[in-house]
Design an enzyme around this catalytic site. Structure first.
Site: not given
Length: 269
Positions: A55, A57, A117, A166, A187, A217-218
Site C-alpha cells: 500500500e 499511504k 482504497k 472489509e 481488518n 489487513e493491518s
C-alpha cells in the site's frame, strides 16, 4: 462521533462537490473506462507472487504523517519488482493525504491489479475508480448497510471491477456477504478505537466461505505472522504502514518478501 463516522460524513459532502465539478458523463470519457481490468483475485492466488498487497499511504488518522514525500512512481514500481501481488493506493485526501492522481501514476507505470482504497458511500465513487484506472474497490461493512454493499458490488462488477469487502467481526460478515463480492478482507484494526490484533483475522478465518479469497489487513509487521495467517487459509495480506515508515518503502517491501521467502523455504525443507 467516532473517526469512521466523521470520515463517512465528510465523504458524502466530498462526493456532492465532485459530482458537480465532474459529472458521471465526464468520468465515462476517461481513457481507462473501456480498458479491461486486471484481476486482484487471480494475482493474489498466483504461486509466483507473495500474496502481499503493498500500500501507498502518506498519513492516517491514528498515526498522523507517515511518509509525506513518497514517490508514487518509484514506490509502486519497486513494490512490484519486489514480488508484491498487487498495489493498494489511498485516494482519500482529507484523512490519508492521498489523491486520485496517485492511483493514476501507479497505473501509468504498472501492469498489475490496483485496489482503490477509499470510503465508498456512493456509486459515483465506483465510476470514478474505473475512470482513474483502478481494478478493484474496497467496501467497508462498518460504513454501509448490507443492501448497499450488494448494490455497490453488483455495480462494480458491471464495470469489470472486483470488490474487496472489509469486515471486523462476525456480525458484519453475516450481514454483508453476497454473490458479487470477490475477496473478503478482515481488518485487524478496529476503526473505532484503532486497536490492532491479528487475532481478529484468526477468529474470522473459518467463518469466511471458501469461494471468497481471504485477505488479512493491518498490523502485519513480521513475515512470521504471514505464515501463521496462511495456516488459517489467508492468501492475501494488505501491508502499508510497515513499508511506508521507511524512507524507501519499496526497499522495506523487498526485504520483507525476501525474509518471507526464506522462512517458507525453511518450513518446507
Amino acid at each position: 462521533m467516532n473517526i469512521l463516522e466523521e470520515i463517512i460524513a465528510h465523504k458524502h459532502k466530498e462526493v456532492a462537490e465532485k459530482r458537480s465539478l465532474f459529472p458521471e458523463k465526464l468520468l465515462e470519457q476517461s481513457i481507462y473506462f473501456g480498458s479491461k481490468s486486471v484481476s486482484l483475485r487471480k494475482y493474489i492466488q498466483r504461486e509466483d507472487k507473495s500474496g502481499i498487497i503493498a500500500e501507498i499511504k502518506r498519513k492516517s488518522p491514528s498515526k498522523g504523517m507517515i511518509n509525506a514525500h513518497v514517490s508514487v512512481e518509484r514506490t509502486s514500481i519497486g513494490y512490484m519488482q519486489a514480488g508484491a501481488s498487487a498495489l493498494s493506493v489511498l485516494t482519500d485526501q482529507n484523512y490519508f493525504g492521498g489523491k486520485n492522481e496517485d492511483l493514476m501514476t501507479a497505473r501509468k507505470f504498472n501492469f498489475c491489479p490496483i485496489l482503490r482504497k477509499d470510503f465508498v458511500v456512493d456509486e459515483y465513487q465506483i465510476l470514478e475508480a474505473k475512470s482513474i484506472g483502478a481494478d478493484a474497490i474496497l467496501l467497508i461493512a462498518a460504513a454501509l448497510e448490507g443492501k448497499q454493499i450488494k448494490q455497490f458490488a453488483e455495480f462494480a462488477k458491471s464495470l469489470g471491477l472486483e470488490t474487496l469487502l472489509e469486515v471486523h467481526n462476525q456480525k458484519e460478515l453475516d450481514s454483508s456477504l453476497n454473490e458479487f463480492i470477490d475477496l473478503v478482507g478482515v481488518n485487524n484494526r478496529d476503526l473505532k478505537n484503532f486497536e490492532v490484533s491479528i487475532d481478529t483475522s484468526k477468529s474470522l478465518a473459518h467463518a469466511i466461505p471458501k469461494e471468497f479469497v481471504k485477505v488479512s489487513e493491518s498490523g502485519i509487521s513480521d513475515p512470521e505472522v504471514i505464515l501463521e495467517l496462511k495456516q488459517e487459509g489467508f492468501e492475501g495480506f494488505l501491508i502499508g504502514e510497515r513499508f511506508m515508515q521507511s524512507s524507501r518503502p519499496e526497499k522495506s517491501c523487498a526485504r520483507f518478501i525476501e525474509q518471507l521467502s526464506q522462512l517458507e523455504k525453511k518450513q518446507y525443507a
